[in-house]
Scaffold this active site. Structure first.
Site, PDB file in Angstrom:
ATOM      1  N   HIS A 139       0.889  -1.166   0.000  1.00 52.21           N
ATOM      2  CA  HIS A 139       0.000   0.000   0.000  1.00 52.21           C
ATOM      3  C   HIS A 139       0.930   1.220   0.000  1.00 52.21           C
ATOM      4  O   HIS A 139       2.151   1.072  -0.113  1.00 52.21           O
ATOM      5  CB  HIS A 139      -0.891  -0.094   1.253  1.00 52.21           C
ATOM      6  CG  HIS A 139      -1.906   1.005   1.403  1.00 52.21           C
ATOM      7  ND1 HIS A 139      -2.643   1.477   0.341  1.00 52.21           N
ATOM      8  CD2 HIS A 139      -2.300   1.730   2.500  1.00 52.21           C
ATOM      9  CE1 HIS A 139      -3.448   2.443   0.785  1.00 52.21           C
ATOM     10  NE2 HIS A 139      -3.251   2.609   2.079  1.00 52.21           N
ATOM     11  N   ASP A 161      -6.563  -1.907   2.829  1.00 54.59           N
ATOM     12  CA  ASP A 161      -6.185  -1.131   1.634  1.00 54.59           C
ATOM     13  C   ASP A 161      -4.999  -1.829   0.977  1.00 54.59           C
ATOM     14  O   ASP A 161      -4.037  -2.173   1.667  1.00 54.59           O
ATOM     15  CB  ASP A 161      -5.764   0.298   2.029  1.00 54.59           C
ATOM     16  CG  ASP A 161      -6.959   1.159   2.422  1.00 54.59           C
ATOM     17  OD1 ASP A 161      -8.088   0.644   2.368  1.00 54.59           O
ATOM     18  OD2 ASP A 161      -6.759   2.329   2.793  1.00 54.59           O
ATOM     19  N   ASP A 193     -11.230  -3.770  -0.931  1.00 55.76           N
ATOM     20  CA  ASP A 193     -11.053  -2.311  -1.074  1.00 55.76           C
ATOM     21  C   ASP A 193     -11.545  -1.806  -2.437  1.00 55.76           C
ATOM     22  O   ASP A 193     -11.115  -2.293  -3.474  1.00 55.76           O
ATOM     23  CB  ASP A 193      -9.540  -2.039  -0.894  1.00 55.76           C
ATOM     24  CG  ASP A 193      -9.101  -0.625  -1.213  1.00 55.76           C
ATOM     25  OD1 ASP A 193      -9.951   0.288  -1.202  1.00 55.76           O
ATOM     26  OD2 ASP A 193      -7.890  -0.423  -1.447  1.00 55.76           O
ATOM     27  N   GLY A 367      -1.854   4.187  -3.786  1.00 50.30           N
ATOM     28  CA  GLY A 367      -1.594   3.019  -2.934  1.00 50.30           C
ATOM     29  C   GLY A 367      -2.698   1.972  -3.045  1.00 50.30           C
ATOM     30  O   GLY A 367      -2.716   0.995  -2.305  1.00 50.30           O
ATOM     31  N   HIS A 368      -3.654   2.229  -3.972  1.00 47.66           N
ATOM     32  CA  HIS A 368      -4.802   1.315  -4.086  1.00 47.66           C
ATOM     33  C   HIS A 368      -4.800   0.614  -5.442  1.00 47.66           C
ATOM     34  O   HIS A 368      -4.446   1.213  -6.455  1.00 47.66           O
ATOM     35  CB  HIS A 368      -6.114   2.095  -3.933  1.00 47.66           C
ATOM     36  CG  HIS A 368      -6.248   2.771  -2.607  1.00 47.66           C
ATOM     37  ND1 HIS A 368      -6.832   2.168  -1.521  1.00 47.66           N
ATOM     38  CD2 HIS A 368      -5.845   4.000  -2.187  1.00 47.66           C
ATOM     39  CE1 HIS A 368      -6.792   3.000  -0.485  1.00 47.66           C
ATOM     40  NE2 HIS A 368      -6.206   4.115  -0.864  1.00 47.66           N
TER      41      HIS A 368
END
Length: 554
Positions: A139, A161, A193, A367-368
């Site tokens: 992440h 996440d 997520d 970060g996703h």
């Protein structure tokens, strides 16, 4: 029997970004995943943070076994002080996450009573009927995990996440193998997520920003100001490596950045060469082309270091013509105005501003995971049931459609905060609702007040402490005051004559001590006036009236 069903109860984070919190219940045992906060919308006057309503947990307090944290971002740990003050249960998190939590609990004087336990990726822990396996994911922060929760009816996998980065800078890659193993054993429910469900393809690796940043470092002739989220440890590390390679000293400005770099150094995520970091007070001792200034405030927060430097009101950070300011972060929805206002100030100083506008090359990566990573995860674990988490309703809906279109999942279920999902080995049904909602917290002054209902709170506030309206007429062209500030006070229940005269002086002094750029930026000047007046009135009257500065453009 109904009680032989597993209950999934989202208390926050399904239908909004932030405030992530989910209860998982088997008979008389409950575990909670994450305890996040969200920041208030503008209309929530006087509210500092918003946390989930945990009535469901307090009503079942003797059943709550623990809170498990997937990672250390505010939207996953920021509500902990509030929740632990109501419900002191054990907290589990990875080493880095707990380091953040300790700082937060110490601030709220809760650390001494807290029961903090370290989770190690790949090492199973047992809480009542739940056996939990933390699995390493990647992440924008370090030391993040997904949680595979083995329950009496099957495995519930909560991704936290994540993005799938197989070559992260800390060489602790996403554990594909563990997810594939789970897929072989069978997963009953996947909670995944949804943040980047709108983005096609894959999210680039954290290493992908290096070439562009390297190019910026080599082309910058004067000071380089570098701003990123304080939790982006990989990005901080990369900036320091590049500074070292390009012969620049590093000064760190901003409390959140300072804290993060200190924790990252203590835990071995940052290896800073001797003599690389200098004190902000030493900036003037080095030539401009030998400096990298890491500064907080990438979202244009009114009193952040970068916002203050942008209007030339920072003790150490002075931005001169031809300096470069690099914003290595995304624009969080809702912050556009303040960010672009700050960029305008920087441009007025003739600084070169590089931000994530789609034109600047790759200076930030998310970060996703994007769509292909979400598909890859679903294919790897092949869950029977699928529930999208973390996002506004439109994200959850799109994510459910994406999962449903793959032909892998037997059933996708759209849940919102408060819905109760009951599961057994063969079925998943929504069966009802529990009380959920937002609790608004005002942490001004020394106490932390819960704002029960914004209207009632404002009426109460006004009836007890009154309202103060400082009215300032500023000439739009010159930035000068047209006439002395007017102060209107209502409902203060104390003699106002002397107070008004003194309050006028306070506002006058604030304005005199502000540059013309600050005066032109109404967000900054209102905040300064509000803070100075609040301090003065609280000190002289022990009251906290609602202060609403009004700026008139002439």
């Amino acid at each position: 029997m109904a009680q032989d069903k597993l209950k999934i109860v989202p208390l926050g984070g399904l239908g909004e970004f932030g405030m992530n919190c989910m209860a998982i219940r088997w008979q008389d045992d409950i575990i909670v995943i994450d305890a996040g906060l969200m920041f208030p919308e503008e209309e929530l006057l006087g509210v500092d943070i918003v946390v989930p309503d945990i009535s469901y947990l307090t009503e079942n307090r003797e059943k709550v076994r623990a809170i498990l944290l997937t990672h250390g971002h505010e939207d996953h740990i920021g509500g902990l002080p509030w929740i632990l003050s109501e419900l002191n249960v054990p907290v589990y998190g990875t080493e880095f996450t707990l380091a953040y939590v300790e700082g937060k609990l110490e601030e709220h004087r809760l650390l001494d009573d807290a029961d903090l336990n370290e989770m190690i990726p790949g090492k199973r822990l047992t809480l009542g009927p739940f056996s939990i396996m933390p699995i390493r994911v990647t992440h924008s922060l370090v030391d993040c995990v997904a949680l595979a929760i083995h329950t009496p009816v099957g495995v519930v996998l909560h991704t936290g996440d994540f993005k799938i980065d197989l070559s992260p800078p800390d060489n602790k890659p996403f554990d594909l193998h563990a997810f594939a193993e789970l897929g072989k054993q069978g997963v009953l429910l996947l909670l995944q997520d949804s943040t980047n469900v709108d983005r096609n393809g894959y999210t680039p690796s954290e290493r992908a920003v290096r070439p562009k940043l390297d190019e910026i470092f080599s082309q910058t002739k004067k000071k380089l100001f570098f701003s990123c989220f304080s939790s982006s440890i990989h990005r901080i590390r990369l900036a320091m490596e590049l500074a070292h390679e390009h012969g620049r000293k590093v000064a760190i400005i901003g409390r959140s950045l300072d804290n993060s770099t200190e924790i990252a150094q203590d835990l071995g995520y940052l290896d800073v060469p001797q003599g690389l970091v200098i004190n902000p007070g030493q900036i003037r001792d080095f030539p401009a082309n030998k400096l990298l200034i890491m500064i907080s405030g990438t979202q244009g927060e009114p009193m952040s270091a970068l916002s203050r430097a942008a209007v030339n009101n920072h003790k150490f950070a002075h931005i001169d013509a031809d300096d470069t300011v690099l914003l290595s972060s995304r624009v969080i929805p809702g912050n556009e105005k303040s960010i672009y206002r700050m960029i305008d100030h920087l441009e007025r100083r003739d600084a070169k501003v590089i931000h994530d506008d789609g034109q600047s090359g790759l200076i930030h990566v998310s970060g996703h995971g994007s769509q292909e990573e979400l598909r890859l995860m679903i294919n790897l674990v092949r869950p029977k049931f699928f529930v999208p988490v973390h996002g506004d309703y439109r994200h959850l809906k799109r994510h459910a459609e994406l999962a449903g279109s793959m032909g892998v999942v037997e059933k996708t279920i759209l849940l919102e905060d408060g819905d109760v999902l009951e599961l057994d080995k063969g079925s998943a049904t929504k069966t009802g609702k529990v009380t959920v909602g937002r609790v608004c917290i005002d942490s001004g002054g020394t106490s932390t007040d819960v704002v029960e209902d914004i209207v009632i709170r404002d009426r109460k506030h006004l009836s007890e402490d009154g309202i103060v309206l400082p009215i300032i007429a500023i000439n739009k062209r010159t930035g000068l005051l047209e006439n002395p500030p007017e102060i209107v006070m209502r409902g203060m229940a104390i003699p106002e004559e002397g107070l008004i005269a003194e309050a006028r002086q306070v506002v006058q002094r604030t304005l005199e001590g502000s540059s013309s750029e600050e005066k032109a930026d109404y967000g900054v000047i209102k905040e300064k006036i509000r803070n100075d007046l609040k301090r003065y009135i609280q000190k002289s009257t022990s009251r906290r009236p609602l202060i609403m500065p009004v700026i008139l453009e002439i």
